[in-house]
Design a protein around this motif. Structure first.
Motif, PDB file in Angstrom:
ATOM      1  N   ASP A 203       0.802  -1.221   0.000  1.00  0.00           N
ATOM      2  CA  ASP A 203       0.000   0.000   0.000  1.00  0.00           C
ATOM      3  C   ASP A 203       0.836   1.273   0.000  1.00  0.00           C
ATOM      4  O   ASP A 203       0.315   2.357   0.237  1.00  0.00           O
ATOM      5  CB  ASP A 203      -0.940   0.009   1.204  1.00  0.00           C
ATOM      6  N   TRP A 204       2.130   1.191  -0.268  1.00  0.00           N
ATOM      7  CA  TRP A 204       2.973   2.383  -0.238  1.00  0.00           C
ATOM      8  C   TRP A 204       2.883   3.203  -1.527  1.00  0.00           C
ATOM      9  O   TRP A 204       3.394   4.316  -1.612  1.00  0.00           O
ATOM     10  CB  TRP A 204       4.416   2.028   0.097  1.00  0.00           C
ATOM     11  N   LEU A 205       2.194   2.674  -2.546  1.00  0.00           N
ATOM     12  CA  LEU A 205       1.731   3.387  -3.720  1.00  0.00           C
ATOM     13  C   LEU A 205       0.340   2.833  -4.030  1.00  0.00           C
ATOM     14  O   LEU A 205      -0.007   1.735  -3.571  1.00  0.00           O
ATOM     15  CB  LEU A 205       2.672   3.168  -4.916  1.00  0.00           C
ATOM     16  N   PRO A 206      -0.463   3.548  -4.816  1.00  0.00           N
ATOM     17  CA  PRO A 206      -1.801   3.027  -5.156  1.00  0.00           C
ATOM     18  C   PRO A 206      -1.709   1.934  -6.227  1.00  0.00           C
ATOM     19  O   PRO A 206      -2.070   2.116  -7.380  1.00  0.00           O
ATOM     20  CB  PRO A 206      -2.537   4.267  -5.667  1.00  0.00           C
ATOM     21  N   PHE A 207      -1.232   0.774  -5.812  1.00  0.00           N
ATOM     22  CA  PHE A 207      -1.030  -0.339  -6.733  1.00  0.00           C
ATOM     23  C   PHE A 207      -2.368  -0.900  -7.214  1.00  0.00           C
ATOM     24  O   PHE A 207      -3.371  -0.835  -6.513  1.00  0.00           O
ATOM     25  CB  PHE A 207      -0.229  -1.448  -6.055  1.00  0.00           C
ATOM     26  N   GLN A 208      -2.309  -1.480  -8.428  1.00  0.00           N
ATOM     27  CA  GLN A 208      -3.465  -2.137  -9.018  1.00  0.00           C
ATOM     28  C   GLN A 208      -3.088  -3.578  -9.367  1.00  0.00           C
ATOM     29  O   GLN A 208      -1.920  -3.876  -9.640  1.00  0.00           O
ATOM     30  CB  GLN A 208      -3.912  -1.398 -10.282  1.00  0.00           C
ATOM     31  N   PRO A 209      -4.058  -4.503  -9.361  1.00  0.00           N
ATOM     32  CA  PRO A 209      -3.758  -5.890  -9.745  1.00  0.00           C
ATOM     33  C   PRO A 209      -3.138  -5.943 -11.129  1.00  0.00           C
ATOM     34  O   PRO A 209      -3.512  -5.179 -12.028  1.00  0.00           O
ATOM     35  CB  PRO A 209      -5.131  -6.567  -9.723  1.00  0.00           C
ATOM     36  N   PHE A 210      -2.185  -6.843 -11.288  1.00  0.00           N
ATOM     37  CA  PHE A 210      -1.462  -6.919 -12.560  1.00  0.00           C
ATOM     38  C   PHE A 210      -1.468  -8.327 -13.150  1.00  0.00           C
ATOM     39  O   PHE A 210      -1.936  -8.541 -14.258  1.00  0.00           O
ATOM     40  CB  PHE A 210      -0.027  -6.430 -12.370  1.00  0.00           C
ATOM     41  N   ALA A 211      -0.926  -9.296 -12.437  1.00  0.00           N
ATOM     42  CA  ALA A 211      -0.823 -10.641 -13.007  1.00  0.00           C
ATOM     43  C   ALA A 211      -0.613 -11.664 -11.905  1.00  0.00           C
ATOM     44  O   ALA A 211      -0.043 -11.364 -10.862  1.00  0.00           O
ATOM     45  CB  ALA A 211       0.334 -10.714 -14.008  1.00  0.00           C
ATOM     46  N   ASP A 212      -1.077 -12.864 -12.179  1.00  0.00           N
ATOM     47  CA  ASP A 212      -0.773 -14.007 -11.316  1.00  0.00           C
ATOM     48  C   ASP A 212       0.413 -14.697 -11.963  1.00  0.00           C
ATOM     49  O   ASP A 212       0.278 -15.396 -12.961  1.00  0.00           O
ATOM     50  CB  ASP A 212      -1.974 -14.945 -11.243  1.00  0.00           C
ATOM     51  N   ALA A 213       1.603 -14.459 -11.405  1.00  0.00           N
ATOM     52  CA  ALA A 213       2.833 -14.867 -12.076  1.00  0.00           C
ATOM     53  C   ALA A 213       3.358 -16.187 -11.542  1.00  0.00           C
ATOM     54  O   ALA A 213       3.259 -16.481 -10.349  1.00  0.00           O
ATOM     55  CB  ALA A 213       3.900 -13.785 -11.900  1.00  0.00           C
ATOM     56  N   LYS A 214       3.963 -16.959 -12.454  1.00  0.00           N
ATOM     57  CA  LYS A 214       4.680 -18.163 -12.081  1.00  0.00           C
ATOM     58  C   LYS A 214       6.125 -17.785 -11.834  1.00  0.00           C
ATOM     59  O   LYS A 214       6.772 -17.176 -12.675  1.00  0.00           O
ATOM     60  CB  LYS A 214       4.599 -19.214 -13.184  1.00  0.00           C
ATOM     61  N   THR A 215       6.639 -18.119 -10.671  1.00  0.00           N
ATOM     62  CA  THR A 215       8.012 -17.774 -10.345  1.00  0.00           C
ATOM     63  C   THR A 215       8.962 -18.845 -10.867  1.00  0.00           C
ATOM     64  O   THR A 215       8.554 -19.899 -11.334  1.00  0.00           O
ATOM     65  CB  THR A 215       8.197 -17.635  -8.827  1.00  0.00           C
ATOM     66  N   ALA A 216      10.282 -18.548 -10.773  1.00  0.00           N
ATOM     67  CA  ALA A 216      11.291 -19.503 -11.247  1.00  0.00           C
ATOM     68  C   ALA A 216      11.250 -20.805 -10.462  1.00  0.00           C
ATOM     69  O   ALA A 216      11.738 -21.829 -10.926  1.00  0.00           O
ATOM     70  CB  ALA A 216      12.677 -18.875 -11.164  1.00  0.00           C
ATOM     71  N   ARG A 217      10.675 -20.774  -9.270  1.00  0.00           N
ATOM     72  CA  ARG A 217      10.565 -21.988  -8.459  1.00  0.00           C
ATOM     73  C   ARG A 217       9.183 -22.645  -8.577  1.00  0.00           C
ATOM     74  O   ARG A 217       8.805 -23.452  -7.739  1.00  0.00           O
ATOM     75  CB  ARG A 217      10.867 -21.666  -6.991  1.00  0.00           C
ATOM     76  N   ALA A 218       8.443 -22.251  -9.608  1.00  0.00           N
ATOM     77  CA  ALA A 218       7.140 -22.843  -9.911  1.00  0.00           C
ATOM     78  C   ALA A 218       6.085 -22.517  -8.862  1.00  0.00           C
ATOM     79  O   ALA A 218       5.073 -23.211  -8.754  1.00  0.00           O
ATOM     80  CB  ALA A 218       7.260 -24.357 -10.107  1.00  0.00           C
ATOM     81  N   ASN A 219       6.305 -21.470  -8.068  1.00  0.00           N
ATOM     82  CA  ASN A 219       5.284 -20.980  -7.159  1.00  0.00           C
ATOM     83  C   ASN A 219       4.463 -19.909  -7.870  1.00  0.00           C
ATOM     84  O   ASN A 219       4.759 -19.515  -8.991  1.00  0.00           O
ATOM     85  CB  ASN A 219       5.938 -20.399  -5.896  1.00  0.00           C
ATOM     86  N   ARG A 220       3.412 -19.422  -7.199  1.00  0.00           N
ATOM     87  CA  ARG A 220       2.586 -18.378  -7.777  1.00  0.00           C
ATOM     88  C   ARG A 220       2.756 -17.093  -6.968  1.00  0.00           C
ATOM     89  O   ARG A 220       2.905 -17.119  -5.755  1.00  0.00           O
ATOM     90  CB  ARG A 220       1.110 -18.779  -7.782  1.00  0.00           C
ATOM     91  N   SER A 221       2.731 -15.973  -7.675  1.00  0.00           N
ATOM     92  CA  SER A 221       2.866 -14.673  -7.024  1.00  0.00           C
ATOM     93  C   SER A 221       1.807 -13.737  -7.581  1.00  0.00           C
ATOM     94  O   SER A 221       1.714 -13.550  -8.800  1.00  0.00           O
ATOM     95  CB  SER A 221       4.270 -14.094  -7.284  1.00  0.00           C
ATOM     96  N   ALA A 222       1.002 -13.159  -6.696  1.00  0.00           N
ATOM     97  CA  ALA A 222      -0.027 -12.208  -7.107  1.00  0.00           C
ATOM     98  C   ALA A 222       0.614 -10.833  -7.241  1.00  0.00           C
ATOM     99  O   ALA A 222       0.812 -10.117  -6.255  1.00  0.00           O
ATOM    100  CB  ALA A 222      -1.161 -12.185  -6.096  1.00  0.00           C
ATOM    101  N   GLU A 223       0.959 -10.465  -8.463  1.00  0.00           N
ATOM    102  CA  GLU A 223       1.688  -9.231  -8.715  1.00  0.00           C
ATOM    103  C   GLU A 223       0.748  -8.038  -8.846  1.00  0.00           C
ATOM    104  O   GLU A 223      -0.360  -8.149  -9.390  1.00  0.00           O
ATOM    105  CB  GLU A 223       2.501  -9.360 -10.003  1.00  0.00           C
ATOM    106  N   VAL A 224       1.208  -6.893  -8.354  1.00  0.00           N
ATOM    107  CA  VAL A 224       0.508  -5.633  -8.549  1.00  0.00           C
ATOM    108  C   VAL A 224       1.495  -4.648  -9.167  1.00  0.00           C
ATOM    109  O   VAL A 224       2.711  -4.876  -9.193  1.00  0.00           O
ATOM    110  CB  VAL A 224      -0.068  -5.084  -7.224  1.00  0.00           C
ATOM    111  N   VAL A 225       0.976  -3.522  -9.678  1.00  0.00           N
ATOM    112  CA  VAL A 225       1.829  -2.571 -10.391  1.00  0.00           C
ATOM    113  C   VAL A 225       1.319  -1.153 -10.188  1.00  0.00           C
ATOM    114  O   VAL A 225       0.122  -0.939  -9.927  1.00  0.00           O
ATOM    115  CB  VAL A 225       1.867  -2.915 -11.900  1.00  0.00           C
ATOM    116  N   TRP A 226       2.220  -0.198 -10.280  1.00  0.00           N
ATOM    117  CA  TRP A 226       1.859   1.224 -10.325  1.00  0.00           C
ATOM    118  C   TRP A 226       2.623   1.859 -11.471  1.00  0.00           C
ATOM    119  O   TRP A 226       3.817   1.583 -11.656  1.00  0.00           O
ATOM    120  CB  TRP A 226       2.217   1.931  -9.015  1.00  0.00           C
TER     121      TRP A 226
END
Length: 245
Positions: A203-226
């Protein structure tokens, strides 16, 4: 280009979903493995990182010859990187290839590397040949061992991918060293196109949902962007807070 090495939180896979550079210069103030710059390159690329190991690896790659990269050793399963006569930059570079998506170089081949899974994308002659062939494309890059607040105050495409506030404690220079309120204000002051990455809940910037990313270790990361900044003519290249250019 393909990655020169993997790094925890690297963005090479996700980079095509972000807006392409709009300026002749890309600045990555938290360089890591520089996934955005590797994907897009630019007439000028400036990498900064507070971690001297990261910058040492990039300086080594920028200056290394193709023959030097091709002659780097395979690390025998019963040996360590330190067993080989390598300069520090080369030692750390090879160390990052000893395991996937680490925050620091490893000294021994990991179980994953020893297993021989996906040999064309792990450490070996094919990987060394590929990296050697890419070296001419990064000769113009700069790598500076500086913290984000000492980045050059220039108009550029700013790709800002800091250690995430909640999940960024694993790095050697991690989230516990960052004042995110100051970082947010600093991001707003950059000139050019500004892309700031974070994880869901930031919440340190007004981030918006961006992508559900697959990481290099095959985990999932809910990415946001500003997004922020302006183009050369002073107009916004996208709507602030939107996820499309």
């Amino acid at each position: 280009m393909r990655p020169f090495f993997t790094f925890f939180g690297g963005k090479w896979r996700l980079a095509p979903k972000y807006p392409a550079p709009t300026h002749a210069t890309i600045v990555e103030p938290f360089a890591g493995s520089a996934g955005y710059s590797v994907r897009y390159n630019a007439p000028e690329v400036i990498l900064l990182d507070a971690d001297p190991i990261i910058i040492g690896v990039w300086r080594y790659l920028i200056s290394a010859s193709a023959d030097e990269i091709r002659s780097l050793p395979d690390v025998a399963h019963d040996r360590t990187v330190d067993d080989y006569d390598l300069c520090q930059g080369a030692r750390d570079f090879v160390g990052f290839w000893m395991n996937k998506a680490m925050t620091a170089p490893c000294n021994r081949p990991s179980k994953w590397l020893r297993s021989g899974i996906r040999p064309d994308s792990s450490w070996g002659q094919a990987t060394r040949d590929r990296i050697a062939s890419q070296l001419p494309q990064i000769r113009h890059w700069q790598a500076l061992n500086l913290p984000w607040w000492e980045a050059p105050d220039i108009e550029a495409t700013w790709y800002i991918d800091p250690p995430y506030k909640v999940r960024g404690s694993r790095y050697r220079f991690g989230s516990d060293r960052i004042d995110y309120a100051k970082l947010g204000a600093w991001c707003r002051e950059r000139e050019g196109r500004v892309i700031v990455c974070e994880n869901e809940g930031a919440d340190w910037l007004p981030f918006q949902p961006f992508a559900d990313a697959k990481t290099a270790r095959a985990n999932r990361s809910a990415e946001v962007v500003w997004y922020g900044g302006s183009t050369n003519d002073g107009t916004l290249p996208f709507t602030l807070g939107d996820t499309k250019p």
